[in-house]
Design an enzyme around this catalytic site. Structure first.
Site, short mmCIF file in Angstrom:
data_model
loop_
_atom_site.label_atom_id
_atom_site.label_comp_id
_atom_site.label_asym_id
_atom_site.label_seq_id
_atom_site.Cartn_x
_atom_site.Cartn_y
_atom_site.Cartn_z
N GLU A 48 0.87 -1.19 0.09
CA GLU A 48 0.04 0.12 0.00
C GLU A 48 0.95 1.36 0.16
O GLU A 48 2.04 1.16 0.75
CB GLU A 48 -0.77 0.02 1.15
CG GLU A 48 -1.63 1.29 1.48
CD GLU A 48 -2.46 1.33 2.68
OE1 GLU A 48 -2.52 2.69 3.17
OE2 GLU A 48 -2.90 0.43 3.10
N THR A 78 -5.22 5.55 2.39
CA THR A 78 -5.67 7.30 2.99
C THR A 78 -6.72 7.74 1.96
O THR A 78 -6.46 9.01 1.75
CB THR A 78 -4.42 7.75 3.49
OG1 THR A 78 -3.49 7.01 3.96
CG2 THR A 78 -4.98 8.97 4.26
N LYS A 138 -10.93 -3.04 7.05
CA LYS A 138 -9.76 -2.60 7.59
C LYS A 138 -9.87 -2.11 9.09
O LYS A 138 -10.80 -1.46 9.29
CB LYS A 138 -8.88 -1.42 6.97
CG LYS A 138 -7.81 -0.82 7.79
CD LYS A 138 -7.34 0.43 6.88
CE LYS A 138 -6.41 1.19 7.68
NZ LYS A 138 -5.80 2.40 6.82
#
Length: 208
Positions: A48, A78, A138
């Site tokens: 990521e 994000t 997540k």
């Protein structure tokens, strides 16, 4: 197959081979490329790159380019604004990760045909995500939630699969995996030569 089913199937396949993923936050292009290579060489298939600055966009694009050569998967992290979704897609991200659960961001991801892994930290958020048809989530911040959270949350939400992020390294990833986490995310641990052998042990012991 519905969009939620496709998304679940994508994550089932993406995370089937390794219980760890790497997060390369704010590391710039060269450092991100180096650590992505370290992760892939170690056996961590999914990387990521959080998308927060113009430099992050460049790093994401370059890591995605290298991932194609290595047959690996890179996601953009994000993602907190729907406007970030097409940017991540254009850079080559294969999926998106958000720190929280925003219906507008989830909708934008679906409009662009890219899987998303939204962040949750409460039963209410998990319930809302499940209602959206999302099965892979997540859990953030993982060390603040603690391993007990995962053991308890499996009761009412047995269909949910969790990727734990936030404060994880070689010293505690096994503990979270033992608690039922499907994937644990590490970041700066990849720059610590002392942690790499332990991470390799975790991968070898738990590889799917």
């Amino acid at each position: 197959m519905t969009d939620p089913d496709r998304t679940a199937a994508f994550f089932d396949e993406t995370f089937a081979t390794a219980p760890l993923m790497a997060i390369l936050r704010g590391m710039g292009v060269e450092r991100s490329l180096a650590l992505a290579t370290t992760a892939w060489d170690l056996g961590i298939d999914s990387v990521e790159v959080p998308l927060q600055t113009d430099e992050d966009e460049g790093a994401l694009r370059e890591v995605c380019r290298l991932a194609v050569e290595r047959d690996r998967i890179v996601c953009a992290g994000t993602i907190i604004d729907p406007a970030q979704v097409p940017v991540a897609v254009a850079a080559g991200a294969r999926y998106l990760v958000s720190p929280g659960l925003d219906p507008a961001v989830v909708a934008a991801a679906r409009e662009h045909g890219i899987p998303i892994l939204p962040g949750v930290a409460t039963p209410s958020e998990v319930q809302q995500a499940v209602a959206f048809g999302l099965r892979w989530l997540k859990a953030f911040p993982a060390t603040w939630l603690g391993t007990g959270w995962f053991r308890h949350i499996r009761g009412p939400f047995p269909q949910a699969r969790f990727v734990a992020t936030g404060g994880l390294d070689a010293s505690n990833v096994a503990e979270f995996l033992d608690a039922g986490v499907r994937v644990a995310a590490v970041g700066s641990a990849l720059e610590d030569e002392a942690q790499l052998p332990r991470l390799a042990e975790v991968l070898a012991a738990r590889r799917g």
